[in-house]
Design an enzyme around this catalytic site. Structure first.
Site, short mmCIF file in Angstrom:
data_model
loop_
_atom_site.label_atom_id
_atom_site.label_comp_id
_atom_site.label_asym_id
_atom_site.label_seq_id
_atom_site.Cartn_x
_atom_site.Cartn_y
_atom_site.Cartn_z
N SER A 33 0.81 -1.21 0.00
CA SER A 33 0.00 0.00 0.00
C SER A 33 0.85 1.27 0.00
O SER A 33 0.52 2.24 -0.66
CB SER A 33 -0.92 0.02 1.22
OG SER A 33 -1.75 -1.13 1.21
N GLU A 54 4.17 0.19 14.78
CA GLU A 54 4.72 1.46 14.28
C GLU A 54 5.61 2.16 15.30
O GLU A 54 6.59 2.81 14.93
CB GLU A 54 3.59 2.40 13.85
CG GLU A 54 2.74 1.88 12.69
CD GLU A 54 1.71 0.84 13.11
OE1 GLU A 54 1.51 0.64 14.33
OE2 GLU A 54 1.09 0.22 12.22
#
Lengths: 311, 280
Positions: A33, A54
């Site tokens: 993506s 993350e």
């Protein structure tokens, strides 16, 4: 002309400049993506998947950067700038490490995934971090310029990128400098439309619509939100007396906020901010959402006309 | 380890404790409990293990150290000063406005600091990044980090642990300073992270448990870590918070409070007595 998303251009630029062996690309399970898989195909040994984590990714990026790497850490803007915000602050910005955050899927043009995935606060958050440079390119070519500038800049850079294919505005021979806005159109001095990201294309179209009505404006592409081009903004404010800012972001704290701050200290004038009016996005087709939230050439032209009428 | 080396490392640990207390007392703020509990680990790392060069702090092939529990900077700074990275007399400027000795480690201002830390859970990730870089560059430097046991409550520690095992970072050794206390009280009461060894083992780490105040045991654990291939090692160090100062030992109130003048005098007398004993 085929429309290209800035995320596509990001992946391609990483692959293009990837011969620089200092470059390491991290991704958080979104390589297809964010398009870092384009880099991975060429340099698999320097593409490291961090999994869906993350916060860890940003601090790992910092650790890699301490050894001389130029690290691109990629995720969707909402997870990069917001979930990992404090890691970016303390582990990257505070020690001014050479980490570039490739934040894709910014803004409502993410589309069907809806509000949870549509980041409309990142410019405000990222530009408030000391040592951070914030860039928001509008098309593929400008994204390429931005990636090159980010590699050349020593220190953290936040790159705001989009999912939606957009029209090309620039060619290879365009002059591009980090921190310097680009005057795209100079029809006259009725107002200046200052735009960033995919709103730049809409602003250019709005200028044409306005011209047909006898309203002549300048259009400025602010691809670097921080450091912002104060001189150019002051020059435009002085010449036109009215500024309209357009961004695919909350009207609080992003481009509009940055422009107001800059002009308040240099050349105060009326500023109309166009963006999301302190609200979240929603699911839908990107073009329908941009229409719904008033982020089209027509709406920009209307708002500019109203701003000019105040004079 | 020969007797002379052991004495030297014990003495360095004593000096790390002395300098920590002096600096915290001078600053009238800081974290004595955890600084005292990691003194023996720091002594082994800085004076018997790590390849570092005080004359060239950014030497590319050096071993790396990240104090993930950054609030114990006083002990870290003491080790760096004793190693020769900066003058020992500067330690008393800790936390002062014009000093380069930030309250938490700053790689931008403190010579020898490899990573800025202080926000818990992030340092281990940074150490993972350094270890990944070592693998990418095929360098043989090693990366060490020290975590607090309260710090294990940060989810990021486990993200980093998963990542280190996934990438088989056998060049990474983490210590857990298992002193059982955090600011609000006993770790088992505030947020129980036990069993720590089982958790790291489940995450794919080589796990070694030691007495964190036994220099020879720490030394041996580091050797075992270096000999382990294909997985990172965690050395779970059973420690006493406030070790070496009787009224601080095992008392969570000394997590982040500076001793007053009288308490400082007592603390330094106790530490000095231990050092004097070593000198025989």
């Amino acid at each position: 002309m085929a429309k290209i998303a800035t995320r596509e251009a990001y992946g391609k630029a990483l692959a293009e400049f990837g011969g620089d062996e200092r470059i390491v690309v991290l991704d958080a399970d979104l390589s297809k993506s964010t398009k870092t898989d384009t880099f991975k195909k060429v340099y698999p040994e320097r593409h490291i998947n961090m999994g869906i984590a993350e916060g860890n990714m940003m601090a790992v990026a910092a650790g890699l950067a301490t050894t001389g790497k130029v690290v691109f850490a990629s995720s969707f803007a909402v997870f990069a700038a917001e979930r990992a915000c404090e890691q970016i602050r303390n582990s990257i910005c505070y020690p001014k490490l050479n980490v570039k955050i490739g934040a894709t899927h910014a803004g409502i043009s993410v589309g069907e995934d809806g509000a949870s995935h549509q980041c409309v606060e990142d410019l405000a958050i990222m530009r408030s971090l000391p040592n951070m440079v914030v860039m928001s390119p509008c098309d593929a070519q400008e994204t390429r310029f931005a990636i090159k500038a980010a590699i050349e800049h020593e220190g953290p850079v936040y790159l705001r990128l989009g999912r939606l294919g957009v029209e090309e505005l620039y060619t290879e021979d365009q002059k591009f400098e980090l921190g310097k806005g680009i005057v795209l159109c100079d029809n006259g001095n009725d107002a200046t439309i200052v735009a960033t990201g995919l709103m730049v294309q809409e602003a250019v179209k709005a200028a044409e619509l306005l011209k047909a009505k006898g309203i002549n404006v300048k259009v400025v592409d602010i691809h670097t939100i921080k450091p912002i081009d104060k001189d150019l903004l002051a020059e435009c404010a002085k010449a036109t007396g009215t500024i309209v800012t357009v961004e695919e972001h909350n009207i609080i704290g992003g481009l509009g906020g940055a422009v107001c701050e800059a002009l308040a200290e240099t050349c105060p004038c009326y500023v109309k901010r166009i963006g999301l009016n302190d609200t979240f996005g929603t699911s839908g087709k990107p073009a329908e959402l941009l229409e719904k939230f008033g982020l089209t050439a027509e709406k920009i032209a209307e708002a500019t006309e109203a701003a000019v009428a105040r004079k | 380890m020969n007797e002379q080396k052991l004495l030297e490392l014990k003495k360095k640990a004593g000096l790390i404790r002395r300098y920590s207390i002096e600096a915290i007392a001078a600053a009238k703020s800081g974290h004595p409990g955890g600084s005292l509990s990691i003194a023996d680990i720091l002594s082994v790392l800085f004076f018997d293990e790590m390849k570092v060069d005080p004359k060239n702090p950014k030497w590319a092939d050096r071993d790396r150290f990240v104090l993930s529990k950054g609030h114990c900077a006083p002990a870290y700074y003491a080790a760096l000063a004793l190693k020769g990275f900066f003058p020992e007399e500067d330690l008393k400027t800790l936390r002062q406005t014009e000093s380069y000795l930030e309250g938490h480690p700053s790689m931008k201002s403190v010579p020898g600091v490899d990573m800025s830390t202080g926000s818990l859970g992030q340092g281990i990730s940074c150490a993972v990044g350094m270890a990944l870089a070592g693998k990418l560059d095929k360098k043989d430097y090693r990366v060490y980090t020290i975590l607090g046991d309260g710090e294990l409550e940060e989810g990021q520690v486990w993200e980093a642990s998963m990542c280190a095992a996934h990438y088989k970072l056998d060049n990474l050794t983490a210590f857990v300073d298992l002193n059982g206390l955090q600011i609000d009280g006993a770790t088992k009461d505030v947020m129980n992270s036990a069993p720590v060894t089982d958790k790291f083992a489940a995450f794919g780490w080589n796990v070694i448990a030691v007495d964190g105040h036994d220099i020879e045991a720490i030394r041996k654990a580091v050797d075992d870590a270096k000999a382990t291939e294909g997985k990172p090692t965690v050395i779970v160090a059973n420690t006493i918070k406030g070790k070496g100062v009787s009224f601080m030992e095992g008392n969570y109130a000394w997590h982040g409070n500076a001793p007053d003048a009288e308490q400082t005098k007592t603390a330094l007398e106790e530490i000095d007595a231990v050092i004097a004993g070593l000198e025989g």
